[in-house]
Design a protein around this motif. Structure first.
Motif, PDB file in Angstrom:
ATOM      1  N   ALA A   6       0.839  -1.183   0.000  1.00  8.02           N
ATOM      2  CA  ALA A   6       0.000   0.000   0.000  1.00  8.02           C
ATOM      3  C   ALA A   6       0.876   1.236   0.000  1.00  8.02           C
ATOM      4  N   ALA A   7       1.983   1.147   0.700  1.00  5.63           N
ATOM      5  CA  ALA A   7       2.969   2.224   0.706  1.00  5.63           C
ATOM      6  C   ALA A   7       4.306   1.575   0.952  1.00  5.63           C
ATOM      7  N   ALA A   8       5.262   1.846   0.109  1.00  7.76           N
ATOM      8  CA  ALA A   8       6.570   1.188   0.225  1.00  7.76           C
ATOM      9  C   ALA A   8       7.195   1.479   1.575  1.00  7.76           C
ATOM     10  N   GLY A  19      23.075   3.891   0.982  1.00  6.72           N
ATOM     11  CA  GLY A  19      21.998   3.022   0.541  1.00  6.72           C
ATOM     12  C   GLY A  19      20.627   3.475   0.996  1.00  6.72           C
ATOM     13  N   GLU A  20      20.533   4.648   1.611  1.00  4.56           N
ATOM     14  CA  GLU A  20      19.258   5.112   2.142  1.00  4.56           C
ATOM     15  C   GLU A  20      18.293   5.411   1.015  1.00  4.56           C
ATOM     16  N   SER A  21      17.064   4.947   1.143  1.00  3.68           N
ATOM     17  CA  SER A  21      16.079   5.155   0.097  1.00  3.68           C
ATOM     18  C   SER A  21      15.578   6.588   0.109  1.00  3.68           C
ATOM     19  N   ALA A  22      15.031   6.994  -1.019  1.00  3.10           N
ATOM     20  CA  ALA A  22      14.531   8.355  -1.168  1.00  3.10           C
ATOM     21  C   ALA A  22      13.358   8.622  -0.252  1.00  3.10           C
ATOM     22  N   MET A  79      23.278  -4.917   7.995  1.00  8.07           N
ATOM     23  CA  MET A  79      22.082  -4.516   7.269  1.00  8.07           C
ATOM     24  C   MET A  79      21.221  -5.755   7.036  1.00  8.07           C
ATOM     25  N   HIS A  80      19.888  -5.548   6.967  1.00  9.29           N
ATOM     26  CA  HIS A  80      18.947  -6.631   6.731  1.00  9.29           C
ATOM     27  C   HIS A  80      17.887  -6.168   5.739  1.00  9.29           C
ATOM     28  N   ASN A  81      17.129  -7.129   5.212  1.00  7.21           N
ATOM     29  CA  ASN A  81      15.955  -6.820   4.418  1.00  7.21           C
ATOM     30  C   ASN A  81      14.848  -7.776   4.850  1.00  7.21           C
ATOM     31  N   SER A  98      14.476  -1.140   0.139  1.00  8.80           N
ATOM     32  CA  SER A  98      15.927  -1.126   0.278  1.00  8.80           C
ATOM     33  C   SER A  98      16.276  -1.822   1.582  1.00  8.80           C
ATOM     34  N   ASP A  99      17.560  -2.153   1.749  1.00  8.16           N
ATOM     35  CA  ASP A  99      17.984  -2.783   2.998  1.00  8.16           C
ATOM     36  C   ASP A  99      17.708  -1.849   4.169  1.00  8.16           C
ATOM     37  N   VAL A 100      17.470  -2.452   5.332  1.00 15.50           N
ATOM     38  CA  VAL A 100      17.201  -1.697   6.552  1.00 15.50           C
ATOM     39  C   VAL A 100      18.539  -1.530   7.277  1.00 15.50           C
ATOM     40  N   ASN A 101      18.964  -0.289   7.448  1.00 21.75           N
ATOM     41  CA  ASN A 101      20.251   0.014   8.076  1.00 21.75           C
ATOM     42  C   ASN A 101      20.250  -0.336   9.557  1.00 21.75           C
TER      43      ASN A 101
END
Length: 143
Positions: A6-8, A19-22, A79-81, A98-101
């Motif tokens: 529903a929302a990324a 690697g931080e997402s926008a 880091m994980h996903n 994206s991976d979770v810092n």
């Protein structure tokens, strides 16, 4: 598709980096400390806590069907996903953008359909080290 994003990422706080997402938001300063982000808004949201650890995923193994907010919290040093996979086909139904810092807390909203899913972190073989579990999504009982 049984699970749709529903929302990324509705809201993200934590460590930044290349690697931080926008969609990651800058954390406001906490009262009394400039080094610790104020996570009160993230924890005020009713969500299912998902702890990403070395090497385990800490979350309930059963959840109700329907729209669900997951509070992903990387409490490890790597880091994980997170991915939700259809076990029979191996199809990835949902995954983190994206991976979770390390130290990051991220809210994501997904729509869970009844069924059984594999939840996995596949960063650098983490799944083979224990970051793999089965999630059962249960339909709401008939009235």
């Amino acid at each position: 598709m049984p699970i749709a994003t529903a929302a990324a990422a509705v809201l993200a706080f934590g460590c930044g980096g290349a690697g931080e997402s926008a969609d990651a938001a800058a954390a406001p300063e906490a009262t009394g400390s400039a080094s610790d982000p104020d996570l009160s808004a993230v924890y005020a949201v009713e969500a299912v806590d998902v702890a990403l650890l070395e090497y385990a995923i800490g979350m309930p193994s059963r959840l109700p069907a329907g729209p669900t907010v997951l509070r992903l919290s990387n409490q490890g040093f790597e880091m994980h996903n997170l991915k939700l996979v259809e076990p029979a086909s191996g199809e990835v139904l949902w995954e983190t953008e994206s991976d979770v810092n390390t130290g990051e807390v991220r809210l994501v909203e997904i729509d869970l359909a009844p069924g059984s899913y594999t939840v996995v972190c596949d960063v650098a073989g983490h799944d083979s080290r224990g970051m793999l579990m089965t999630l059962t999504v249960e339909a709401a009982p008939a009235p």
